[in-house]
Design a protein around this motif. Structure first.
Motif, PDB file in Angstrom:
ATOM      1  N   THR A  39       0.810  -1.222   0.077  1.00 53.10           N
ATOM      2  CA  THR A  39       0.118  -0.147   0.023  1.00 53.10           C
ATOM      3  C   THR A  39       0.958   1.451   0.123  1.00 53.10           C
ATOM      4  N   ASP A  78      -6.921   8.621   1.510  1.00 57.48           N
ATOM      5  CA  ASP A  78      -8.264   8.341   0.796  1.00 57.48           C
ATOM      6  C   ASP A  78      -8.102   9.137  -0.432  1.00 57.48           C
ATOM      7  N   GLN A 105      -8.789  -6.489  -7.334  1.00 55.37           N
ATOM      8  CA  GLN A 105      -8.876  -6.788  -5.746  1.00 55.37           C
ATOM      9  C   GLN A 105      -7.461  -6.821  -5.228  1.00 55.37           C
ATOM     10  N   ARG A 121      -5.774  -8.269  -1.149  1.00 54.51           N
ATOM     11  CA  ARG A 121      -5.847  -8.915   0.127  1.00 54.51           C
ATOM     12  C   ARG A 121      -4.866  -8.300   0.873  1.00 54.51           C
ATOM     13  N   GLU A 170      -8.104  -8.321   5.237  1.00 49.43           N
ATOM     14  CA  GLU A 170      -9.101  -7.391   4.812  1.00 49.43           C
ATOM     15  C   GLU A 170      -8.984  -7.566   3.082  1.00 49.43           C
ATOM     16  N   THR A 171     -10.082  -7.689   2.520  1.00 51.45           N
ATOM     17  CA  THR A 171     -10.137  -7.587   0.932  1.00 51.45           C
ATOM     18  C   THR A 171     -10.709  -6.533   0.480  1.00 51.45           C
ATOM     19  N   VAL A 172     -10.064  -5.633  -0.292  1.00 47.91           N
ATOM     20  CA  VAL A 172     -10.554  -4.399  -1.047  1.00 47.91           C
ATOM     21  C   VAL A 172     -10.530  -4.449  -2.418  1.00 47.91           C
ATOM     22  N   GLY A 205     -10.823  -2.145  -6.198  1.00 46.33           N
ATOM     23  CA  GLY A 205     -10.660  -0.817  -6.751  1.00 46.33           C
ATOM     24  C   GLY A 205     -10.433  -0.837  -8.408  1.00 46.33           C
ATOM     25  N   VAL A 227      -7.918   2.245  -4.253  1.00 43.57           N
ATOM     26  CA  VAL A 227      -8.981   1.908  -3.706  1.00 43.57           C
ATOM     27  C   VAL A 227      -9.628   2.817  -2.732  1.00 43.57           C
ATOM     28  N   ASN A 247     -10.798   4.544   0.530  1.00 36.76           N
ATOM     29  CA  ASN A 247     -10.219   4.287   2.085  1.00 36.76           C
ATOM     30  C   ASN A 247     -10.602   5.425   2.867  1.00 36.76           C
ATOM     31  N   SER A 270      -8.657   3.264   7.269  1.00 42.27           N
ATOM     32  CA  SER A 270      -8.465   2.059   7.956  1.00 42.27           C
ATOM     33  C   SER A 270      -7.086   1.090   7.431  1.00 42.27           C
ATOM     34  N   ILE A 271      -6.889   1.618   6.131  1.00 41.83           N
ATOM     35  CA  ILE A 271      -5.735   1.137   5.357  1.00 41.83           C
ATOM     36  C   ILE A 271      -4.271   1.978   5.502  1.00 41.83           C
TER      37      ILE A 271
END
Length: 367
Positions: A69, A203, A226, A228, A233-235, A237, A259, A261, A265-266
């Motif tokens: 990330t 974000d 996607q 993981r 958690e899977t997100v 985008g 993605v 946010n 939380s990420i």
């Protein structure tokens, strides 16, 4: 001696008569009823298997890549002038919006210089207006009017400079984000370009990976993907950037998955596993239970052809999901053996019973 011999002769004659009486009795008596022969037709019938028709569908082949990330933006907010910190509005971790005040510097003599510049501007306006009117009456040369015009514009520029210099004493957030680190305290003296705080935009969040030169050609901007995270958690985008230049060391291309946010939380710098659709194939979705092994140990699926014969197809698993797995290697239209495939061999003749027929029979029994 004669008596013994006579007894032996009589015994032999009696045994002979007893044996002969059994044969004659069997010949003369009616035969006993015999059981009917066993019907072997059912034993010789082809075995039953449960079958289901399957049609190939277009399916995106997903490739799993390692990534991390990364914040959408991360900047160090620096001072644009010098001065002493007199006000701090944020702490580490504070969320701010664009334009919100982060810190203030002592104004010093900047307000006075602005007032002086405005006074000079007022004077230059009067002088230029007077020269313009005199020039219209022929009492001023055009060169004198041009000189006062230049003085007026210089005074206007001086006011702008003083206003900007004064505005530099208020340091504001350039975008919505989180103050990750504050570098100053009240009372610190900062010079031009000294860091004040580090601001990060979380974000949206970016999930960055490197794709080899063969697969990057299959990706397009806007393609969904996607990821993981290590937290489980899977997100989801979409691809927002594909680098046009390969990394010189690895010969791979940077790909960014954006993605949302909103809850922050990420965090930036987390390890992630990214699932990107690199290509599209026609595949069948099946249950793992239908897979079987050939005598050579190849993974495959058994089907029934138009002649009711078993055909083994080696297959390749291209993807899995919650509803089963996607396989290639079958015809577009196939009749899969879903139950009984382990008891029949390639080329055997079978009797297929469709799953839909079995379900209808079960519904009829239950009703």
């Amino acid at each position: 001696m004669k008596r013994s011999l006579l007894f032996a002769v009589l015994l032999a004659i009696g045994a002979t008569l007893w044996v002969l009486s059994g044969q004659f009795g069997e010949t003369g008596s009616a035969p006993e009823a015999q059981k009917p022969p066993v019907d072997l037709t059912a034993l010789n019938a082809p075995p039953l298997v449960r079958v289901r028709p399957s049609t190939a569908e277009p399916h995106a082949v997903i490739d799993l890549l390692r990534g991390r990330t990364e914040a959408n933006r991360l900047v160090e907010i620096r001072s644009e002038t010098d001065g002493r910190i007199v006000e701090l509005s944020v702490e580490d971790g504070t969320r701010v919006t664009a334009g919100e005040v982060i810190a203030k510097l002592a104004a010093g003599d900047r307000p006075a210089r602005l007032a002086e510049a405005k006074a000079l501007l007022a004077q230059r306006k009067i002088e230029h207006e007077a020269d313009r009117k005199l020039s219209q009456k022929g009492f001023r040369a055009e060169t004198q009017v041009a000189a006062t015009q230049a003085s007026l514009e210089a005074a206007e520029a001086a006011v702008k400079i003083a206003e900007v210099e004064l505005s530099y004493t208020t340091i504001r957030a350039p975008f919505d984000g989180v103050v990750d680190q504050r570098m100053v305290e009240i009372g610190d003296f900062v010079d031009r370009a000294d860091p004040i705080a580090q601001l990060v935009e979380l974000d949206p969040m970016l999930i960055v990976t490197q794709v080899n030169e063969r697969d990057v050609q299959r990706l397009t901007l806007g393609t969904p993907g996607q990821a993981r995270l290590m937290t489980g958690e899977t997100v989801a985008g979409f691809i927002r950037h594909i680098s046009a230049v390969a990394d010189e060391a690895t010969r791979t291309f940077r790909v960014e998955l954006e993605v949302p946010n909103p809850a922050h939380s990420i965090s930036a710098g987390m390890t992630a596993e990214i699932a990107l659709p690199l290509s599209e194939v026609k595949a069948h979705r099946v249950s793992p239970a239908v897979l079987t092994l050939s005598d050579a140990g190849d993974i495959g699926v058994k089907t029934v052809d138009a002649d009711s014969r078993v055909v083994f197809h080696p297959v390749k698993i291209v993807d899995t999901d919650a509803e089963g797995m996607w396989i290639t290697g079958l015809p577009d239209e196939a009749t899969l053996i879903t139950v009984g495939q382990e008891y029949v061999g390639n080329g055997d003749t079978v009797r297929g019973v469709s799953e839909s027929e079995i379900e209808q029979n079960l519904e009829g029994l239950s009703s």
